[in-house]
Motif scaffolding. Structure first.
Motif, PDB file in Angstrom:
ATOM      1  N   GLU A  23     -19.487  84.204  -7.796  1.00  0.00           N
ATOM      2  CA  GLU A  23     -20.084  83.764  -6.535  1.00  0.00           C
ATOM      3  C   GLU A  23     -20.140  84.901  -5.528  1.00  0.00           C
ATOM      4  N   LYS A  26     -22.737  87.787  -6.909  1.00  0.00           N
ATOM      5  CA  LYS A  26     -24.153  87.510  -7.132  1.00  0.00           C
ATOM      6  C   LYS A  26     -24.979  87.996  -5.948  1.00  0.00           C
ATOM      7  N   PRO A  27     -26.169  88.505  -6.186  1.00  0.00           N
ATOM      8  CA  PRO A  27     -27.006  89.016  -5.093  1.00  0.00           C
ATOM      9  C   PRO A  27     -27.427  87.897  -4.150  1.00  0.00           C
ATOM     10  N   LYS A  28     -27.432  88.204  -2.870  1.00  0.00           N
ATOM     11  CA  LYS A  28     -27.818  87.216  -1.877  1.00  0.00           C
ATOM     12  C   LYS A  28     -29.332  87.014  -1.891  1.00  0.00           C
ATOM     13  N   ALA A  29     -29.750  85.790  -1.738  1.00  0.00           N
ATOM     14  CA  ALA A  29     -31.175  85.474  -1.699  1.00  0.00           C
ATOM     15  C   ALA A  29     -31.783  86.005  -0.406  1.00  0.00           C
ATOM     16  N   LEU A  30     -33.029  86.462  -0.513  1.00  0.00           N
ATOM     17  CA  LEU A  30     -33.707  86.980   0.667  1.00  0.00           C
ATOM     18  C   LEU A  30     -33.933  85.872   1.693  1.00  0.00           C
ATOM     19  N   ASN A  31     -33.753  86.224   2.928  1.00  0.00           N
ATOM     20  CA  ASN A  31     -33.970  85.285   4.020  1.00  0.00           C
ATOM     21  C   ASN A  31     -35.404  85.443   4.516  1.00  0.00           C
ATOM     22  N   TRP A  32     -36.258  84.444   4.219  1.00  0.00           N
ATOM     23  CA  TRP A  32     -37.661  84.513   4.598  1.00  0.00           C
ATOM     24  C   TRP A  32     -37.936  83.756   5.900  1.00  0.00           C
ATOM     25  N   TYR A 219     -41.643  93.483   6.210  1.00  0.00           N
ATOM     26  CA  TYR A 219     -42.201  93.331   4.858  1.00  0.00           C
ATOM     27  C   TYR A 219     -43.495  94.126   4.699  1.00  0.00           C
TER      28      TYR A 219
END
Length: 399
Positions: A23, A26-32, A219
């Motif tokens: 946990e 693991k790579p953190k999900a991108l915050n969009w 982006y």
């Protein structure tokens, strides 16, 4: 614990540790999330743009963290400024709209890049915005400049974009600087203005409006679309820029219940002083006050209750002889412990000494002693004998 149970516990512990490591690692999900904040490095933040903004500003970039009305009401600018507002939604109330229009009337520039505008400003400029709601974030759009010399900086935005455009404009006061071309529901190309300039007032003030705020996010600036954004900003006059950091979807908001108190200087210091005084009170009061001594309840004397209970048992069984014997024994013990007299013989000398020490008359004392002798000689006793003995003893003790 047996060996099998220990092995099972070790396996469970190892699995838990492995899950924790997985946990954490693991790579953190991108915050969009839409942000447009100068401090955010997420895809839809404006960290890159803000740090490159000095290229387009005359002097240091000013930052506004207040509403347009609050920021401009007390400001006096000796030179024209450019106010930049970039967000997916920009909305102004009446006071903010009036402050913004007065700012432009004084010869300043307002640059707004947003997918949707709301407020009296657009009504005054006779401009309306339309958003293309089909395939949001997926519809490709060609963003082009009207100037023939800037065609190399046109860009095709394939993703992370919302297609908005100006549905109507005032052609007498408005100059179209750029357009947006995208497919409609019938898969046909449609071209609309998405970048305009509106002159306002008599002091060369102007509104520069743009409907693609995504072009200025991290982006797109880091994905070979920086030339388009730079070209849009090149239309700003070479003057000092005011960066708006208030009308942002990612603006940091204090959610604490103390927000109102901390936002007011007087209330804030009153709160701090109260908390400091409370801490001092706790420290000194805790040291000087003795710990509360617990109240220890006095033990109940159960002897009298026990004696009364035993007496009631004897009385209920009608064993008057036993009660009389116990009462005589108790009375003789009372004489021995209080008057220090021997009770082996009830002669005249004993009666004289008992009468003298108990302050009773010789006749009363003799009657009591004779009655005790009489009762001790009887094999059986009645309730009346018990009552009479109790009366004589109580009368003897009261004197």
């Amino acid at each position: 614990m047996d060996k099998r149970s220990k092995i099972a516990l070790y396996i469970i512990g190892a699995v838990i540790v492995f899950m924790m490591i997985a946990e954490i690692a693991k790579p953190k999900a991108l915050n969009w999330r839409n942000s447009y904040s100068a401090a955010d490095k997420i895809p839809l933040g404006c960290f890159v743009l803000f740090n490159e903004l000095e290229t387009f500003s005359k002097g240091d970039v000013l930052v506004s963290k207040q509403s347009v009305y609050e920021y401009l009401k007390d400001q006096e600018f000796s030179e024209p400024k450019s106010l930049m507002l970039i967000n997916n939604l920009v909305s102004f109330d009446n006071e903010e709209s009036n402050a913004l229009m007065k700012f432009v009337e004084d010869g300043n520039t307002v640059f707004i890049s947003s997918s949707y505008f709301y407020g009296n400003v657009l009504d005054t400029l006779n401009v309306s915005v339309q958003k293309q709601y089909t395939d949001i974030y997926r519809k490709e759009a060609k963003n082009k400049f009207t100037s023939p010399h800037l065609q190399d900086n046109n860009r095709l935005y394939k993703d992370v974009i919302e297609n908005s455009f100006f549905e109507s404009i005032d052609t007498l006061k408005t100059t179209v600087l750029g357009t947006l071309t995208s497919k409609n529901e019938d898969d046909e190309d449609e071209t609309h203005a998405n970048f305009i300039k509106v002159d306002f007032g008599k002091n060369n003030g102007q509104f520069i409006l743009h409907t693609n705020p995504f072009a200025f996010t991290n982006y797109h600036l880091l994905n070979d679309n920086e030339n388009y954004a730079a070209t849009v900003l090149s239309y700003l006059p070479k003057q000092q820029i005011i960066w708006d950091n208030n009308y942002k979807s990612g603006r940091k908001i204090i959610t604490s219940p103390l927000r109102f108190i901390l936002s007011n200087s007087a209330l804030k210091w009153a709160f701090y002083i109260s908390m400091f005084g409370l801490i001092l009170f706790v420290i000194f009061r805790g040291k000087r006050t003795q710990r509360i001594i617990p109240v220890i309840k006095k033990l109940d004397n159960a002897t009298v209750d026990f004696t009364r209970t035993i007496g009631e048992l004897y009385y209920q069984h009608g064993n008057f002889t036993n009660i009389i014997q116990k009462k005589i024994q108790y009375f003789l013990e009372h004489i021995r412990t209080r008057y220090y007299l021997e009770t082996n013989q009830f002669n005249s000398k004993f009666i004289d000494n008992l009468a003298a020490k108990s302050s009773n008359t010789k006749e009363e004392t003799k009657n009591l002693v004779d009655y005790i002798v009489f009762l001790k000689s009887k094999p059986y006793h009645t309730e009346q004998d018990l009552i009479e003995l109790n009366k004589k003893i109580e009368h003897f003790k009261r004197t």
